[in-house]
Design a protein around this motif. Structure first.
Motif, PDB file in Angstrom:
ATOM      1  N   ARG A 242       0.836  -1.206   0.000  1.00 51.51           N
ATOM      2  CA  ARG A 242       0.000   0.000   0.000  1.00 51.51           C
ATOM      3  C   ARG A 242       0.873   1.260   0.000  1.00 51.51           C
ATOM      4  NH1 ARG A 242      -4.905   2.187   0.896  1.00 51.51           N
ATOM      5  NH2 ARG A 242      -5.020   4.069   2.165  1.00 51.51           N
ATOM      6  N   ILE A 243       1.940   1.248   0.801  1.00 47.01           N
ATOM      7  CA  ILE A 243       2.843   2.399   0.843  1.00 47.01           C
ATOM      8  C   ILE A 243       3.512   2.586  -0.521  1.00 47.01           C
ATOM      9  CG2 ILE A 243       4.901   3.379   1.932  1.00 47.01           C
ATOM     10  CD1 ILE A 243       4.238   1.685   4.429  1.00 47.01           C
ATOM     11  N   LEU A 244       4.024   1.500  -1.083  1.00 52.40           N
ATOM     12  CA  LEU A 244       4.715   1.576  -2.372  1.00 52.40           C
ATOM     13  C   LEU A 244       3.766   2.025  -3.481  1.00 52.40           C
ATOM     14  CD1 LEU A 244       6.751  -1.743  -2.050  1.00 52.40           C
ATOM     15  CD2 LEU A 244       7.695   0.576  -1.921  1.00 52.40           C
ATOM     16  N   ALA A 245       2.547   1.487  -3.484  1.00 52.37           N
ATOM     17  CA  ALA A 245       1.576   1.858  -4.517  1.00 52.37           C
ATOM     18  C   ALA A 245       1.129   3.311  -4.361  1.00 52.37           C
ATOM     19  CB  ALA A 245       0.363   0.926  -4.463  1.00 52.37           C
ATOM     20  N   TYR A 246       0.938   3.748  -3.124  1.00 54.46           N
ATOM     21  CA  TYR A 246       0.489   5.119  -2.863  1.00 54.46           C
ATOM     22  C   TYR A 246       1.493   6.132  -3.428  1.00 54.46           C
ATOM     23  CZ  TYR A 246      -0.978   9.222  -0.136  1.00 54.46           C
ATOM     24  OH  TYR A 246      -1.382  10.477   0.247  1.00 54.46           O
ATOM     25  N   TYR A 247       2.759   5.933  -3.094  1.00 58.53           N
ATOM     26  CA  TYR A 247       3.766   6.896  -3.552  1.00 58.53           C
ATOM     27  C   TYR A 247       4.135   6.668  -5.024  1.00 58.53           C
ATOM     28  CZ  TYR A 247       4.128   8.828   1.069  1.00 58.53           C
ATOM     29  OH  TYR A 247       3.824   9.468   2.258  1.00 58.53           O
ATOM     30  N   GLY A 248       3.968   5.432  -5.497  1.00 56.61           N
ATOM     31  CA  GLY A 248       4.176   5.193  -6.913  1.00 56.61           C
ATOM     32  C   GLY A 248       3.133   5.896  -7.763  1.00 56.61           C
ATOM     33  N   LEU A 249       1.875   5.860  -7.321  1.00 49.43           N
ATOM     34  CA  LEU A 249       0.811   6.582  -8.033  1.00 49.43           C
ATOM     35  C   LEU A 249       1.029   8.082  -7.965  1.00 49.43           C
ATOM     36  CD1 LEU A 249      -2.315   4.504  -6.982  1.00 49.43           C
ATOM     37  CD2 LEU A 249      -1.492   4.819  -9.314  1.00 49.43           C
ATOM     38  N   GLU A 250       1.501   8.553  -6.812  1.00 51.77           N
ATOM     39  CA  GLU A 250       1.808   9.982  -6.690  1.00 51.77           C
ATOM     40  C   GLU A 250       2.868  10.376  -7.719  1.00 51.77           C
ATOM     41  OE1 GLU A 250       4.150  11.896  -3.256  1.00 51.77           O
ATOM     42  OE2 GLU A 250       2.055  12.219  -2.693  1.00 51.77           O
ATOM     43  N   ARG A 251       3.860   9.525  -7.889  1.00 52.64           N
ATOM     44  CA  ARG A 251       4.908   9.787  -8.883  1.00 52.64           C
ATOM     45  C   ARG A 251       4.329   9.775 -10.303  1.00 52.64           C
ATOM     46  NH1 ARG A 251      10.328  11.578  -8.668  1.00 52.64           N
ATOM     47  NH2 ARG A 251      11.158  11.217 -10.755  1.00 52.64           N
ATOM     48  N   ASN A 471     -15.460  12.207   0.185  1.00 49.96           N
ATOM     49  CA  ASN A 471     -14.075  12.669   0.359  1.00 49.96           C
ATOM     50  C   ASN A 471     -13.286  11.768   1.296  1.00 49.96           C
ATOM     51  OD1 ASN A 471     -14.292  14.798  -1.424  1.00 49.96           O
ATOM     52  ND2 ASN A 471     -14.961  16.255   0.142  1.00 49.96           N
ATOM     53  N   ILE A 472     -13.963  11.159   2.252  1.00 51.28           N
ATOM     54  CA  ILE A 472     -13.266  10.198   3.120  1.00 51.28           C
ATOM     55  C   ILE A 472     -13.017   8.898   2.371  1.00 51.28           C
ATOM     56  CG2 ILE A 472     -13.419   8.846   5.252  1.00 51.28           C
ATOM     57  CD1 ILE A 472     -15.017  11.190   6.449  1.00 51.28           C
ATOM     58  N   LEU A 473     -13.982   8.473   1.573  1.00 49.18           N
ATOM     59  CA  LEU A 473     -13.785   7.269   0.755  1.00 49.18           C
ATOM     60  C   LEU A 473     -12.560   7.416  -0.144  1.00 49.18           C
ATOM     61  CD1 LEU A 473     -17.343   6.221  -0.537  1.00 49.18           C
ATOM     62  CD2 LEU A 473     -16.053   5.270   1.381  1.00 49.18           C
ATOM     63  N   LYS A 474     -12.405   8.589  -0.759  1.00 44.73           N
ATOM     64  CA  LYS A 474     -11.276   8.818  -1.667  1.00 44.73           C
ATOM     65  C   LYS A 474      -9.943   8.604  -0.967  1.00 44.73           C
ATOM     66  CE  LYS A 474     -11.719  12.937  -3.407  1.00 44.73           C
ATOM     67  NZ  LYS A 474     -11.445  14.129  -4.261  1.00 44.73           N
ATOM     68  N   GLN A 475      -9.884   8.963   0.310  1.00 39.02           N
ATOM     69  CA  GLN A 475      -8.627   8.837   1.046  1.00 39.02           C
ATOM     70  C   GLN A 475      -8.284   7.385   1.377  1.00 39.02           C
ATOM     71  OE1 GLN A 475      -8.066  11.802   4.300  1.00 39.02           O
ATOM     72  NE2 GLN A 475     -10.002  12.657   3.599  1.00 39.02           N
ATOM     73  N   MET A 476      -9.222   6.482   1.114  1.00 42.35           N
ATOM     74  CA  MET A 476      -8.949   5.063   1.335  1.00 42.35           C
ATOM     75  C   MET A 476      -8.182   4.440   0.172  1.00 42.35           C
ATOM     76  SD  MET A 476     -12.583   3.852   2.997  1.00 42.35           S
ATOM     77  CE  MET A 476     -12.092   2.130   3.033  1.00 42.35           C
ATOM     78  N   ALA A 477      -8.064   5.159  -0.945  1.00 42.00           N
ATOM     79  CA  ALA A 477      -7.311   4.662  -2.099  1.00 42.00           C
ATOM     80  C   ALA A 477      -5.817   4.619  -1.749  1.00 42.00           C
ATOM     81  CB  ALA A 477      -7.573   5.568  -3.294  1.00 42.00           C
ATOM     82  N   PRO A 478      -4.991   3.834  -2.474  1.00 41.34           N
ATOM     83  CA  PRO A 478      -5.340   3.083  -3.685  1.00 41.34           C
ATOM     84  C   PRO A 478      -6.108   1.796  -3.380  1.00 41.34           C
ATOM     85  CG  PRO A 478      -3.019   2.796  -3.162  1.00 41.34           C
ATOM     86  CD  PRO A 478      -3.540   3.814  -2.200  1.00 41.34           C
ATOM     87  N   PHE A 479      -7.073   1.515  -4.274  1.00 38.33           N
ATOM     88  CA  PHE A 479      -7.905   0.331  -4.124  1.00 38.33           C
ATOM     89  C   PHE A 479      -7.369  -0.817  -4.973  1.00 38.33           C
ATOM     90  CE2 PHE A 479     -10.974   3.922  -3.540  1.00 38.33           C
ATOM     91  CZ  PHE A 479     -11.187   3.732  -2.179  1.00 38.33           C
ATOM     92  N   GLY A 480      -7.634  -2.018  -4.511  1.00 34.19           N
ATOM     93  CA  GLY A 480      -7.214  -3.214  -5.231  1.00 34.19           C
ATOM     94  C   GLY A 480      -7.416  -4.414  -4.326  1.00 34.19           C
TER      95      GLY A 480
END
Length: 566
Positions: A242-251, A471-480
């Motif tokens: 989740r950490i890797l995907a979160y910052y990878g998507l940010e990139r 807006n709270i749901l959005k913060q639960m991403a990334p989904f998978g």
């Protein structure tokens, strides 16, 4: 497809109430979070605010110290290093990551991708001999190798050292390599077991950077590749992933490498990229080269230094992807016709199809397409190098790898995961394998697993649907996998202002007694329900909540997953 709805049980009410109070969300959201294992303020903080400082120490992985020591020795001695990776998205992103990182400070390095058709999956004899003939002292294999006992024995005899980085389930014995990095090793204490192959490669460069005193932030530019691998290899988006995907998507969304930017342009996605966009628009384009031609083209695209070069390479990949789609459609049509004929003779709990001239590069996609129509464990086989080779895909909560393993006496090679696997066998064994696999599946699968399920997080009344909730749901991403996009249901509603779009889709509003909110719903492929909805018949609806922006105006819409009429 007719879904079986599973509405998740309510979580412990005391835990829900406490979490709701601690993080200031309504009980519906708190219940959903508790059901996902987020039970207190600290866990909620880690979930909603992923932190790169929380990545695990790579040296916790078994053999990591050996791997870094050997890699550092090779660099110091100016030895030739070969980066060897599989031909799918996970393998090609792994190679691009590792090759890109090493070439920042070391020149004596090259990469090798096996030919899907001439060499097959994993470390090949040809690949080992290539390394020996070209004086490569060290090979780092990525996303493959965990079962390559004979190939590593050959490499050792030729004086070629191997560091294996893999994430697949090991066999009874491990290869006799310098180091074997795989968090799924039974003796590996690494705390997170679900890394992608590219994720394991990232941990190795993280360890190398730590040992050599490099700034860890220098590695973060490679997280876009890790995110693409996580999405495309369908690994759980939990914990470290989740950490890797979160910052990878940010990139990806802010400063992607040229190769990924070029793929975004081809996929016509240029903002708010999410896991689904990678799965359907970026990943298949990277995969296309390895499916039909040679995956080397995808690596060259991913390591391109500037956008002009990347766009040129993406054009070539796009042409191959168009051809892949054509093969996919034609073979899927043939496969479905074969199943229809087979169904005349009885009912089955598995599908195993073989046709010698099907294109090996798309049979995994075809297996998934067949499951969309006939929901059961499926294996699609074709002939390659005088062997039957195939791809397997499973249904929810059925371990297809274990089912294939139970037929191993008929196989020459197999490997994979719970939901996807590959296998090779003699062509003359195909009929026997079809019978035995059907027997194994019939004994092990429950009837409820032969009907697709739709997991629903909670029931909502329509007035709960608002931007604060969304807006709270959005913060639960990334989904998978492991953190699925929330699905809700609303019961006893009826439709108004029903419109058919492009002959296949529906746009309508739903109304619920006593509620003021009348959300717009978009139902892709739901045109067949037009007359029912227009009749004001009551129904229950399952949906995901999405934001739609049109002419600079944003609104919430319900993306319809299923409808059930009384």
């Amino acid at each position: 497809m007719d879904f079986r709805w599973i509405i998740k049980d309510k979580a412990n009410p005391d835990t829900v109430e406490q979490l709701s109070s601690e993080i200031n969300v309504n009980p519906t959201l708190a219940n959903m979070l508790v059901n996902r294992g987020i039970t207190d303020f600290q866990k909620a903080k880690e979930f909603f605010r992923p932190d790169l400082d929380k990545l695990h120490d790579p040296f916790l992985m078994k053999d990591m110290d050996k791997a870094v020591t050997r890699l550092a020795e090779a660099i110091t001695k100016q030895e030739r290093i070969l980066i060897y990776g599989d031909y799918d998205v996970d393998g090609t992103t792994s190679v691009a990551l590792f090759y890109g990182f090493l070439t920042e400070f070391y020149d004596n390095v090259s990469f090798y991708i096996p030919d899907r058709y001439k060499e097959g999956y994993g470390i090949s004899e040809k690949g080992v001999c290539y390394a020996a003939d070209n004086k490569f002292n060290l090979v780092v294999s990525l996303d493959c190798g965990i079962k390559a006992l004979d190939k590593i024995k050959l490499a050792n005899s030729l004086g070629v050292d191997f560091i294996i980085c893999d994430h697949h389930t090991p066999g009874e014995f491990l290869p006799d390599a310098v180091a074997v990095l795989d968090p799924k090793r039974p003796d590996c204490p690494y705390p997170y077991k679900e890394l992608s192959g590219c994720g394991v490669g990232f941990k190795l460069i993280q360890a190398l950077a730590m040992r050599s005193g490099k700034n860890p932030a220098a590695l973060y530019s490679y997280l876009d590749l890790v995110a693409v691998s996580i999405a495309s290899d369908i690994v759980p988006i939990t914990g470290e992933n989740r950490i890797l995907a979160y910052y990878g998507l940010e990139r990806i969304n802010n400063n992607p490498r040229p190769g990924i930017k070029a793929l975004m342009l081809k996929g016509k996605v240029d903002k708010d990229i999410n896991i689904t966009d990678i799965v359907f628009k970026i990943g298949p384009r990277i995969n296309a080269s390895g499916r039909l031609e040679h995956a080397k083209a995808s690596v060259e695209l991913l390591i391109a230094r500037d956008l002009d070069e990347a766009v040129r390479r993406a054009e070539l990949v796009e042409d191959v992807n168009a051809a892949r789609k054509n093969f996919d459609e034609n073979i899927t049509k043939e496969a479905l016709q074969m199943i229809q004929v087979r169904e005349i003779n009885g009912s089955f709990k598995s599908t195993v199809l073989f046709k010698e001239d099907w294109h090996k590069g798309v049979i995994g996609i075809v297996a998934s397409r067949c499951i969309e129509r006939y929901y059961r464990p499926t294996i699609i086989l074709t002939e390659s190098n005088n062997k039957a080779t195939g791809s397997a895909r499973s249904v929810f909560n059925f371990d297809i790898y274990e089912a294939i393993e139970a037929c191993s006496d008929l196989l020459e090679q197999f490997g994979g995961h719970k939901y996807a696997a590959g296998l090779t066998l003699a062509v003359e064994n195909v009929p026997a394998f079809q019978l035995k696999f059907e027997e194994v599946v019939s004994q092990r699968i429950a009837e409820i697993h032969l009907k697709p399920t739709l997991e629903i997080d909670d029931e909502l009344i329509l007035d709960q649907i608002n931007y604060r909730f969304y807006n709270i749901l959005k913060q639960m991403a990334p989904f998978g996998p492991g953190n699925a996009e929330p699905v809700f249901c609303a019961n006893q509603v009826y439709a108004e202002n029903v419109r058919i779009l492009k002959d296949k889709h529906l746009r309508f509003e739903i109304v619920q007694d006593g509620q003021n909110t009348r959300p717009v719903c978009i139902g892709f492929g739901f045109a067949k329900y037009y007359d029912f909805l227009n009749s004001k018949m009551r129904f229950n609806i399952a949906f995901e909540l999405r934001e739609n922006t049109f002419r600079n105006t944003s609104s919430l819409q319900l993306y319809v997953k299923d409808i059930k009429f009384d």
